[in-house]
Design a protein around this motif. Structure first.
Motif: not given
Length: 276
Positions: A252-275
């Motif tokens: 089986p492929v490992p099932v653990r996914t990063p916790a919310a506190k370890e993650s940033v929505d990619i929309a924030k990067l997209q917003e950053r790139l538009r600046q």
């Protein structure tokens, strides 16, 4: 960055398929289908593929045929790729260490050539997490923007889905079905196939199959005991030097996914790139 990521995903897939599957011939090919097997005996007919002989006793063509069947039947596999090609660019994958399955799930790391950095990749269903290192950011975003992004997102994953263009390209390599679909790409590459003597690769007894085409030396090492899984593949010529190692079939492929506190929505990067 979106365009670059799509290119990287396709390139990574190409590394796996080209180096690992080039010596696999079509399953159920006819007995008189030619294609030298290097032992002077041609393809044996009749009982080939019924499990009544050990892999080492088979012809090169039969071993290749069985290796294809084993790969096509695998539910999952762990792949390690090392690309030491001298003509690699920073957008080319130089290292991959990924567990992937038929459902498109994967977990592992990808490293890029010429200081292109590395990134951790997790995919479950349509959800994708990507954690680049500082070198990755700097190679992707010039003129100080990479350093700023590396500081902003340090130690955290970008989280999005396969619908996000920035994540779609890299996540394409996670689908074992895509890798398996390359098996039948060019059956003519099996001509001139030679079988070598038994040896050990990655702790597994194997039979090597080799061929040379247009100056490129190719080798596929197939397990000689148990299921004849491909264990390692190499491809070398004047510029290219690729090694792909397979292990942990059907694990089986490992099932653990990063916790919310370890993650940033990619929309924030997209917003950053538009600046500006």
């Amino acid at each position: 960055m979106a365009r670059m990521s799509r290119t990287r995903g396709r390139a990574a897939s190409a590394v796996c398929v080209t180096a690992a599957l080039a010596l696999l011939v079509p399953a159920c090919s006819s007995d008189d289908d030619g294609g030298g097997d290097g032992d002077g005996k041609g393809k044996r007919g009749g009982k080939a593929g019924r499990g009544d002989r050990g892999t080492a006793a088979l012809s090169a063509r039969e071993i290749s045929d069985r290796a294809k069947r084993a790969l096509l039947g695998a539910k999952s596999v762990h792949i390690k790729v090392e690309d030491r090609s001298t003509d690699a660019e920073k957008d080319d994958p130089a290292h991959m260490d990924l567990a992937l399955d038929r459902d498109g799930n994967c977990a592992g790391t990808i490293g890029f050539a010429r200081g292109g950095g590395r990134a951790e990749l997790v995919k479950r269903g349509e959800k994708v997490w990507l954690k680049p290192d500082d070198a990755f950011w700097r190679s992707q975003l010039p003129r100080g923007r990479g350093a700023a992004a590396a500081e902003l997102f340090e130690g955290r994953y970008l989280h999005g889905s396969t619908r996000d263009e920035m994540l779609r390209g890299l996540s394409e390599i996670c689908d074992l079905k895509e890798l398996r679909s390359g098996v039948d790409d060019d059956p003519e590459e099996s001509k001139g196939l030679r079988k070598g003597g038994g040896t050990t690769v990655a702790g597994t007894r194997v039979i090597p199959l080799t061929a040379t085409e247009d100056g490129t030396d190719k080798a596929l090492y197939v397990a000689s005991e148990g299921k004849p899984y491909p264990i390692r593949a190499t491809e070398k010529d004047g510029d290219s030097d690729q090694t792909t190692t397979f292990s942990d079939y059907d694990e089986p492929v490992p099932v653990r996914t990063p916790a919310a506190k370890e993650s940033v929505d990619i929309a924030k990067l997209q917003e950053r790139l538009r600046q500006p």
